[in-house]
Design an enzyme around this catalytic site. Sequence first.
Site, PDB file in Angstrom:
ATOM      1  N   TYR A   1       0.850  -1.213   0.000  1.00  0.00           N
ATOM      2  CA  TYR A   1       0.000   0.000   0.000  1.00  0.00           C
ATOM      3  C   TYR A   1       0.874   1.247   0.000  1.00  0.00           C
ATOM      4  O   TYR A   1       0.696   2.152  -0.831  1.00  0.00           O
ATOM      5  CB  TYR A   1      -0.913  -0.017   1.230  1.00  0.00           C
ATOM      6  CG  TYR A   1      -1.551   1.298   1.554  1.00  0.00           C
ATOM      7  CD1 TYR A   1      -0.935   2.204   2.427  1.00  0.00           C
ATOM      8  CD2 TYR A   1      -2.764   1.671   0.976  1.00  0.00           C
ATOM      9  CE1 TYR A   1      -1.510   3.434   2.712  1.00  0.00           C
ATOM     10  CE2 TYR A   1      -3.350   2.892   1.264  1.00  0.00           C
ATOM     11  CZ  TYR A   1      -2.700   3.775   2.139  1.00  0.00           C
ATOM     12  OH  TYR A   1      -3.276   4.998   2.414  1.00  0.00           O
TER      13      TYR A   1
HETATM   14  N1  LIG Z   1      -8.988   7.943   6.316  1.00  0.00           N
HETATM   15  C1  LIG Z   1      -7.757   8.312   6.657  1.00  0.00           C
HETATM   16  O1  LIG Z   1      -7.494   8.688   7.816  1.00  0.00           O
HETATM   17  C2  LIG Z   1      -6.678   8.330   5.628  1.00  0.00           C
HETATM   18  C3  LIG Z   1      -6.982   8.347   4.282  1.00  0.00           C
HETATM   19  N2  LIG Z   1      -5.984   8.383   3.364  1.00  0.00           N
HETATM   20  C4  LIG Z   1      -6.313   8.401   1.936  1.00  0.00           C
HETATM   21  O2  LIG Z   1      -7.369   9.346   1.711  1.00  0.00           O
HETATM   22  C5  LIG Z   1      -8.295   8.808   0.752  1.00  0.00           C
HETATM   23  C6  LIG Z   1      -9.682   8.741   1.372  1.00  0.00           C
HETATM   24  O3  LIG Z   1      -9.605   7.917   2.536  1.00  0.00           O
HETATM   25  P1  LIG Z   1     -10.927   7.171   3.042  1.00  0.00           P
HETATM   26  O4  LIG Z   1     -12.096   8.069   2.861  1.00  0.00           O
HETATM   27  O5  LIG Z   1     -10.635   6.604   4.381  1.00  0.00           O
HETATM   28  O6  LIG Z   1     -11.032   6.004   1.958  1.00  0.00           O
HETATM   29  P2  LIG Z   1     -11.898   4.648   1.990  1.00  0.00           P
HETATM   30  O7  LIG Z   1     -11.075   3.548   2.587  1.00  0.00           O
HETATM   31  O8  LIG Z   1     -13.209   4.961   2.587  1.00  0.00           O
HETATM   32  O9  LIG Z   1     -12.028   4.318   0.412  1.00  0.00           O
HETATM   33  C7  LIG Z   1     -12.575   5.277  -0.448  1.00  0.00           C
HETATM   34  C8  LIG Z   1     -13.315   4.589  -1.544  1.00  0.00           C
HETATM   35  O10 LIG Z   1     -12.398   3.922  -2.423  1.00  0.00           O
HETATM   36  C9  LIG Z   1     -13.183   2.952  -3.127  1.00  0.00           C
HETATM   37  N3  LIG Z   1     -12.338   1.908  -3.702  1.00  0.00           N
HETATM   38  C10 LIG Z   1     -11.514   1.069  -3.037  1.00  0.00           C
HETATM   39  N4  LIG Z   1     -10.917   0.222  -3.902  1.00  0.00           N
HETATM   40  C11 LIG Z   1     -11.392   0.527  -5.133  1.00  0.00           C
HETATM   41  C12 LIG Z   1     -11.172  -0.001  -6.433  1.00  0.00           C
HETATM   42  N5  LIG Z   1     -10.360  -1.030  -6.627  1.00  0.00           N
HETATM   43  N6  LIG Z   1     -11.833   0.563  -7.480  1.00  0.00           N
HETATM   44  C13 LIG Z   1     -12.686   1.600  -7.282  1.00  0.00           C
HETATM   45  N7  LIG Z   1     -12.938   2.143  -6.073  1.00  0.00           N
HETATM   46  C14 LIG Z   1     -12.293   1.602  -5.010  1.00  0.00           C
HETATM   47  C15 LIG Z   1     -14.136   2.389  -2.108  1.00  0.00           C
HETATM   48  O11 LIG Z   1     -15.330   2.041  -2.796  1.00  0.00           O
HETATM   49  P3  LIG Z   1     -16.396   1.019  -2.179  1.00  0.00           P
HETATM   50  O12 LIG Z   1     -16.688   1.509  -0.799  1.00  0.00           O
HETATM   51  O13 LIG Z   1     -17.579   1.156  -3.089  1.00  0.00           O
HETATM   52  O14 LIG Z   1     -15.754  -0.342  -2.199  1.00  0.00           O
HETATM   53  C16 LIG Z   1     -14.314   3.535  -1.114  1.00  0.00           C
HETATM   54  O15 LIG Z   1     -15.597   4.087  -1.141  1.00  0.00           O
HETATM   55  C17 LIG Z   1      -7.738   7.450   0.334  1.00  0.00           C
HETATM   56  O16 LIG Z   1      -6.986   7.582  -0.860  1.00  0.00           O
HETATM   57  C18 LIG Z   1      -6.848   7.063   1.484  1.00  0.00           C
HETATM   58  O17 LIG Z   1      -5.812   6.166   1.100  1.00  0.00           O
HETATM   59  C19 LIG Z   1      -4.650   8.348   3.728  1.00  0.00           C
HETATM   60  C20 LIG Z   1      -4.311   8.315   5.050  1.00  0.00           C
HETATM   61  C21 LIG Z   1      -5.286   8.373   6.088  1.00  0.00           C
HETATM   62  N1  LIG Z   2      -8.201   3.799   1.716  1.00  0.00           N
HETATM   63  C1  LIG Z   2      -7.825   4.055   2.962  1.00  0.00           C
HETATM   64  N2  LIG Z   2      -6.542   4.376   3.211  1.00  0.00           N
HETATM   65  C2  LIG Z   2      -6.164   4.597   4.502  1.00  0.00           C
HETATM   66  C3  LIG Z   2      -7.075   4.545   5.549  1.00  0.00           C
HETATM   67  C4  LIG Z   2      -8.435   4.236   5.237  1.00  0.00           C
HETATM   68  O1  LIG Z   2      -9.303   4.169   6.130  1.00  0.00           O
HETATM   69  N3  LIG Z   2      -8.746   4.004   3.952  1.00  0.00           N
HETATM   70  N4  LIG Z   2      -6.708   4.778   6.838  1.00  0.00           N
HETATM   71  C5  LIG Z   2      -5.423   4.983   7.154  1.00  0.00           C
HETATM   72  C6  LIG Z   2      -5.060   5.116   8.595  1.00  0.00           C
HETATM   73  O2  LIG Z   2      -5.858   6.107   9.199  1.00  0.00           O
HETATM   74  C7  LIG Z   2      -3.606   5.438   8.853  1.00  0.00           C
HETATM   75  O3  LIG Z   2      -3.353   6.740   8.390  1.00  0.00           O
HETATM   76  C8  LIG Z   2      -3.343   5.367  10.357  1.00  0.00           C
HETATM   77  O4  LIG Z   2      -1.968   5.621  10.594  1.00  0.00           O
HETATM   78  C9  LIG Z   2      -4.360   5.027   6.125  1.00  0.00           C
HETATM   79  N5  LIG Z   2      -4.884   4.873   4.774  1.00  0.00           N
END
Ligand SMILES: NC(=O)C1=CN([C@@H]2O[C@H](COP(=O)(O)OP(=O)(O)OC[C@H]3O[C@@H](n4cnc5c(N)ncnc54)[C@H](OP(=O)(O)O)[C@@H]3O)[C@@H](O)[C@H]2O)C=CC1
Ligand SMILES: Nc1nc2c(c(=O)[nH]1)N=C([C@H](O)[C@@H](O)CO)CN2
Length: 234
Positions: free
Chosen positions: A146
């Site tokens: 990842y």
């Molecule tokens: N949340 C956090 O604290 C953090 C977030 N991030 C980054 O910020 C962004 C938003 O985070 P967050 O809201 O938690 O994200 P989520 O984990 O909620 O994922 C966002 C969406 O991505 C979609 N998705 C996953 N895999 C695929 C795929 N193969 N094809 C198409 N769609 C896909 C999912 O769709 P479905 O639900 O329909 O499967 C989901 O709704 C991400 O890029 C994440 O990596 C980074 C660090 C921390």
């Molecule tokens: N697709 C996602 N990416 C990540 C998520 C998540 O919920 N969905 N969450 C994290 C964690 O919060 C991480 O930042 C904790 O250290 C990272 N990426």
Amino acid sequence: MSLPILITGGSQRLGLAVAESLLAQDQPVIITYRRHKPSVTRLEAAGAIVMEADFNTQAGISRAIDKIKQITPALRGIIHNASDWVPENSDQSAGELMQDMMMVHTSAPYQLNLALKDALFASDAADIIHMTDYVQETGSEHHIAYAASKAALHNLTLSFARVFSPHVKVNSIAPSLVMFNDDDSQEYRQRALEKNLLGLVPGPQEAVKAVNYLLESEYVTGQTLHLNGGRNLK
Ligand SMILES: NC(=O)C1=CN([C@@H]2O[C@H](COP(=O)(O)OP(=O)(O)OC[C@H]3O[C@@H](n4cnc5c(N)ncnc54)[C@H](OP(=O)(O)O)[C@@H]3O)[C@@H](O)[C@H]2O)C=CC1
Ligand SMILES: Nc1nc2c(c(=O)[nH]1)N=C([C@H](O)[C@@H](O)CO)CN2
């Protein structure tokens, strides 16, 4: 009428919050979802264009590109938000996991940016925002594939900022624990709060503010907005 902004993975959490914020500003949005949810119905009722897309396969990426081109000839921006946070201890082989991580976090953004270049250039001002991760610079012990794919996504920011300038600004937003997951234990949450200087997990509005700042900026490109509470100094 403003040109639409494409948000991938816009059906939940940060992507959903950004989509709702832009719609509230009368900014048209196109969101992709992988699994239909009530939030998709709500977004459509609020005026969003919604489309199914799975970026795990080349066929899925190609279908998404064709669909987006059918929807609009021009785009105000693309927010590459779709993501799967999968650890190495999952039931996938190393090869399968790396393939999946690279497809959704790197190959799909790369292919969409190139295929939608003309649509972005048709807009007076355009932005690409790559939602990367704090681990783009540190790596991760339990999410190796990842983290590598998010580092590659950030590298796309550096390349496309050069190649698409001056027409398109291209930036990374690198969150670290902006929003918990529902199944995060109390112990995990407490430990996580201690990982940053500010001792908090701000919620999705922190990402909304960062996106709005980049969209309004005239002079920021090729950069990373770090949303991590000072974790790098802890
Ligand atoms: N949340 C956090 O604290 C953090 C977030 N991030 C980054 O910020 C962004 C938003 O985070 P967050 O809201 O938690 O994200 P989520 O984990 O909620 O994922 C966002 C969406 O991505 C979609 N998705 C996953 N895999 C695929 C795929 N193969 N094809 C198409 N769609 C896909 C999912 O769709 P479905 O639900 O329909 O499967 C989901 O709704 C991400 O890029 C994440 O990596 C980074 C660090 C921390
Ligand atoms: N697709 C996602 N990416 C990540 C998520 C998540 O919920 N969905 N969450 C994290 C964690 O919060 C991480 O930042 C904790 O250290 C990272 N990426």
